[in-house]
Design a protein around this motif. Structure first.
Motif, short mmCIF file in Angstrom:
data_model
loop_
_atom_site.label_atom_id
_atom_site.label_comp_id
_atom_site.label_asym_id
_atom_site.label_seq_id
_atom_site.Cartn_x
_atom_site.Cartn_y
_atom_site.Cartn_z
N CYS A 1 0.86 -1.20 -0.09
CA CYS A 1 0.02 0.07 -0.08
C CYS A 1 1.02 1.26 -0.18
O CYS A 1 1.59 1.56 0.92
CB CYS A 1 -0.82 -0.01 1.28
SG CYS A 1 -2.06 1.51 1.39
N LEU A 2 0.90 1.94 -1.07
CA LEU A 2 1.67 3.24 -1.25
C LEU A 2 1.14 4.38 -0.38
O LEU A 2 2.03 5.14 0.09
CB LEU A 2 1.51 3.73 -2.76
CG LEU A 2 1.75 2.70 -3.77
CD1 LEU A 2 1.68 3.34 -5.13
CD2 LEU A 2 3.39 2.51 -3.49
N GLN A 3 -0.07 4.25 0.32
CA GLN A 3 -0.64 5.28 1.15
C GLN A 3 -0.55 5.16 2.89
O GLN A 3 -0.75 5.78 3.35
CB GLN A 3 -2.03 5.68 0.83
CG GLN A 3 -2.23 6.61 -0.35
CD GLN A 3 -1.97 5.85 -1.93
OE1 GLN A 3 -2.40 4.51 -1.66
NE2 GLN A 3 -1.78 6.35 -2.84
N GLY A 4 -0.07 3.81 2.78
CA GLY A 4 0.01 3.52 4.24
C GLY A 4 -1.50 3.18 4.83
O GLY A 4 -1.66 3.87 5.99
N ALA A 5 -2.33 2.89 4.06
CA ALA A 5 -3.76 2.99 4.52
C ALA A 5 -4.26 1.50 4.89
O ALA A 5 -5.17 1.45 5.69
CB ALA A 5 -4.68 3.36 3.42
N ILE A 6 -3.32 0.44 5.00
CA ILE A 6 -3.64 -0.79 5.40
C ILE A 6 -2.69 -1.38 6.68
O ILE A 6 -1.71 -0.80 6.65
CB ILE A 6 -3.66 -1.71 4.37
CG1 ILE A 6 -4.50 -1.33 3.01
CG2 ILE A 6 -4.04 -3.36 4.91
CD1 ILE A 6 -4.39 -2.45 1.97
#
Length: 290
Positions: A108-113
């Motif tokens: 996850c590139l956004q660090g959302a998980i």
């Protein structure tokens, strides 16, 4: 404390029926149901006392923060368990499909998980004049062996003065059975007089031998196949495995079970036979070193 575990190689042999009768015969003050996938011992036990519930945390599961999710879909493309779904402008996790491997967290590139603790089941402790521990694993969850260990630990911790603990185990030879066997003094195997019953008996005896756990055998509904019962008795004799006796099929016992009663509560052929098996098993248990 002596610990007696009651097992069977498969479901439907009469394991729980036997366990419930033994609890009555012994006047046991400590007992547990370690069949965490389908517990049912509580159905034939009454006056269990005050109930306490505890969450059981199993493997971690992935969770998506919708505020951070950019809906790029990289996580969904890399999830080999097909556990990630499109949910409007974000992604969501199917808790039953997620195995908690953490690949989605890594990509996850956004660090959302993130991985979060998952409530995988519930331990239940009943305390009054007696102590009863049981649990139920949530659907689709693993680690049932760890939950079994939690049930046993809860029982022993809360019934330190009891001189006997009777444990109703799981059918089969998998993780819950292996966890149930740990630390017990004797295993009673309730066998079924059938081709598959004999095969299951041999498998569970091999499992007990691996863990150096002493075992004794009885046959339930023996008169449904006298030939197979004789084969089981012959096998036990040749293998030098203690044999505790045979229990007949009894329609009165079936009626009592359907009414939520223990077979020990009624006078019938099955109840009398179970009493004889109980006496032999208790004799063997007294001779097993703690």
């Amino acid at each position: 404390m002596k610990k007696l575990l009651i097992l069977s190689g498969k479901g439907g042999t009469g394991k729980t029926t036997t366990a419930a009768a033994f609890i009555r015969f012994a006047g046991a003050r400590a007992f547990a149901d370690c069949d965490v996938d389908a517990p049912n011992l509580h159905l034939v036990e009454d006056n269990l006392g005050k109930l306490e519930r505890f969450y059981y945390l199993g493997s971690q599961k992935a969770a998506v923060d919708p505020e951070k999710c950019g809906n790029c879909g990289v996580c969904q493309m890399t999830c080999r368990f097909d556990a990630i779904r499109t949910n409007g402008e974000t992604r969501s996790i199917n808790e039953f499909a997620c195995e908690g491997c953490g690949v989605c967290v890594t990509v996850c590139l956004q660090g959302a998980i993130s991985l979060r603790d998952d409530v995988a089941g519930e331990v239940r402790l009943y305390q009054g004049e007696r102590t009863f521990a049981t649990a139920e694993l949530k659907m689709g969850r693993g680690n049932s062996g760890k939950l079994v260990s939690e049930v046993k630990s809860t029982l022993l911790k809360n019934a330190p003065a009891a001189d006997l603990a009777i444990i109703d185990g799981s059918p089969g030879i998998g993780c819950p059975v292996i966890a149930s066997m740990s630390g017990v003094d004797l295993v009673l195997i309730v066998a079924e007089p059938s081709v598959s019953g004999i095969s299951d008996l041999e498998r569970i005896l091999k499992t007990a031998a691996v863990f150096r756990t002493k075992a004794v055998v009885c046959v339930n509904k023996w008169d449904t196949s006298p030939e197979k019962t004789a084969a089981i008795e012959r096998f036990c004799s040749e293998s030098q495995i203690p044999y505790a006796g045979r229990i007949p099929y009894d329609a009165e016992a079936s009626s009592a079970i359907n009414a939520g009663k223990s077979v020990a509560d009624i006078d019938c052929a099955a109840s009398r036979a179970l009493r004889e098996v109980f006496d032999r098993v208790m004799g063997l248990l007294k001779g097993v070193a703690v």
